[in-house]
Design an enzyme around this catalytic site. Structure first.
Site, PDB file in Angstrom:
ATOM      1  N   GLY A   1       0.575  -0.360   0.394  1.00 54.67           N
ATOM      2  CA  GLY A   1       0.002   0.368   0.235  1.00 54.67           C
ATOM      3  C   GLY A   1       0.374   1.206  -0.095  1.00 54.67           C
ATOM      4  O   GLY A   1       0.647   2.483   0.164  1.00 54.67           O
TER       5      GLY A   1
ATOM      6  N   GLU B   1      -6.454 -10.379  -6.416  1.00 56.35           N
ATOM      7  CA  GLU B   1      -7.131  -9.954  -5.424  1.00 56.35           C
ATOM      8  C   GLU B   1      -8.502  -9.399  -5.973  1.00 56.35           C
ATOM      9  O   GLU B   1      -8.360  -8.966  -7.030  1.00 56.35           O
ATOM     10  CB  GLU B   1      -6.714  -9.008  -5.255  1.00 56.35           C
ATOM     11  CG  GLU B   1      -5.518  -8.541  -4.078  1.00 56.35           C
ATOM     12  CD  GLU B   1      -5.022  -7.426  -2.772  1.00 56.35           C
ATOM     13  OE1 GLU B   1      -5.534  -7.302  -2.193  1.00 56.35           O
ATOM     14  OE2 GLU B   1      -3.504  -7.257  -3.651  1.00 56.35           O
TER      15      GLU B   1
ATOM     16  N   THR C   1      -2.095 -10.981   3.490  1.00 53.27           N
ATOM     17  CA  THR C   1      -3.321 -12.095   4.165  1.00 53.27           C
ATOM     18  C   THR C   1      -3.340 -13.076   4.136  1.00 53.27           C
ATOM     19  O   THR C   1      -4.258 -13.737   4.979  1.00 53.27           O
ATOM     20  CB  THR C   1      -4.213 -11.091   3.194  1.00 53.27           C
ATOM     21  OG1 THR C   1      -4.574 -11.278   1.926  1.00 53.27           O
ATOM     22  CG2 THR C   1      -4.383  -9.188   2.628  1.00 53.27           C
TER      23      THR C   1
END
Length: 387
Positions: free
Chosen positions: A151, A257, A278
């Protein structure tokens, strides 16, 4: 025994090395700084910038690995084609790594060539181009570097006044030497999932139970498995994941994703050609093989007959509130041990604000209360203090 050159030695690489050594493999862990997590458990290590193509070539020539496993984005990825031509296996493939390390390449492949449903998007190499793209897409919009991880450099822009900061933040957060950003339509989604997808050399493509996750600032904070998803949406996500991984070629695990919208269905977002952050929830024992074991077995060409769900699970990250070049210390670990949970401290040698330093993982039997399990993981992770 295979000799594996691991490019990137963070927490994901560390778990991969542990899985590799359990099957008797020899791993050389590489990163730009000494003492990286995977180096602490590897057979050998090298410290250099993997954006330096000459340095990367020297390390490959020195160790002559059988397999190269990239774990990060900041790699002179075009050199991987050369290594592949020399007979070194690149995981999943040089093509896959080159495409997925750059948001421009993978987004164009998914949207234009494969026809997958994605958010509308434009690219910009200057601030003026960014402003023009934002006017076309409308606000709010999302601005990201073409090459980054966890991110970094990603912004949600709600007003025109925020565009300048978004541009500067994206460029400063870019990994590698690409000075270009992607501007995306903001999808009003209900949830996000990661679909861990396993491609094999001589076997069918397998899908792990979908993983739900929560991000803040573009970075993962918690994940849980299995995520609730309508059967028709899961079928669509599997179809998309199968299509894009087949186009990229190679064997290994992929973190694919998706955005999920009750009104508009499934949108392809991004994918990583390696274990996904994740997916650390699989360390709780939610599956017969965790994501690192699946990646290793696919890389080695070992047959994986199936992926079975054994339990439900939740993970929550431990973040550093401080920045220091001193080795971090931890308080509160004993409190997490008083309950039925597991904790992994990654072993990073320094801290920065909001750096991911560890994770708490919890599990329960299939059919248990997943919301309660998520709350438990977050509560226990909050007890651990980095100082």
């Amino acid at each position: 025994m295979k000799k594996i050159l691991l490019l990137g030695s963070g927490e994901l690489g560390k778990e991969f090395v542990i899985a590799a050594q359990r099957l008797g493999q020899h791993v050389i862990a590489c990163d730009s700084y000494a003492g990286a997590p995977a180096m602490q458990v590897a057979d050998e290590y090298e410290v250099f910038s993997m954006l330096d193509g000459e340095a990367l070539t020297r390390v490959v020539e020195k160790h002559r690995p059988d397999i190269i496993v990239p774990e990060i984005e900041a790699i002179r990825t075009e050199r991987l084609y050369d290594f592949e031509r020399e007979g070194i296996q690149v995981t999943p493939s040089a093509r896959a790594v080159n495409f997925t390390m750059n948001r421009k390449a993978i987004r164009d492949l998914a949207a234009k060539e494969l026809g997958l449903k994605t958010a509308r998007y434009f690219y910009a190499t200057t601030f003026e181009e960014l402003k023009e793209a934002a006017e076309k897409i409308g606000l709010p919009c999302v601005v990201k570097p073409l090459m980054s991880s966890s991110g970094k450099g990603q912004s949600l822009v709600r007003t025109a006044d925020e565009l300048q900061h978004a541009w500067e933040y994206a460029i400063s957060g870019s990994r590698g030497d690409i000075q270009e950003v992607i501007i995306e339509e903001f999808i009003r989604f209900d949830s996000e999932i990661t679909l861990l997808t396993v491609t094999q050399k001589n076997g069918p493509t397998l899908f792990c139970p979908p993983i739900g996750h929560v991000q803040r600032g573009g970075d993962y904070r918690e994940s849980f498995q299995p995520a609730h998803i309508a059967p028709e949406h899961l079928e669509e996500a599997c179809r998309m994941a199968d299509k894009v991984t087949a186009a990229l070629t190679g064997a290994g695990i992929w973190g694919v994703e998706f955005f999920l919208s009750h009104e508009n269905g499934v949108y392809f977002s991004e994918l990583s050609p390696r274990p996904h952050d994740t997916g650390m929830v699989t360390l709780a024992g939610t599956q017969n093989f965790n994501e690192f074991e699946l990646h290793l077995r696919a890389v080695l060409g070992l047959p994986i007959p199936c992926v079975k769900q054994l339990a439900i699970g939740a993970s929550a990250v431990i973040l550093s509130p401080i920045a220091s070049n001193e080795p971090p210390r931890y308080r509160g670990i004993e409190e997490t041990c008083e309950e039925d949970a597991d904790i992994r401290i990654f072993g990073k040698p320094t801290t920065r604000v909001n750096r991911r330093m560890g994770v708490v993982v919890c599990r329960d039997e299939v059919g248990g209360d997943l919301d309660a399990l998520r709350d438990k993981a977050k509560r226990l992770a909050a007890k651990v203090e980095v100082y």
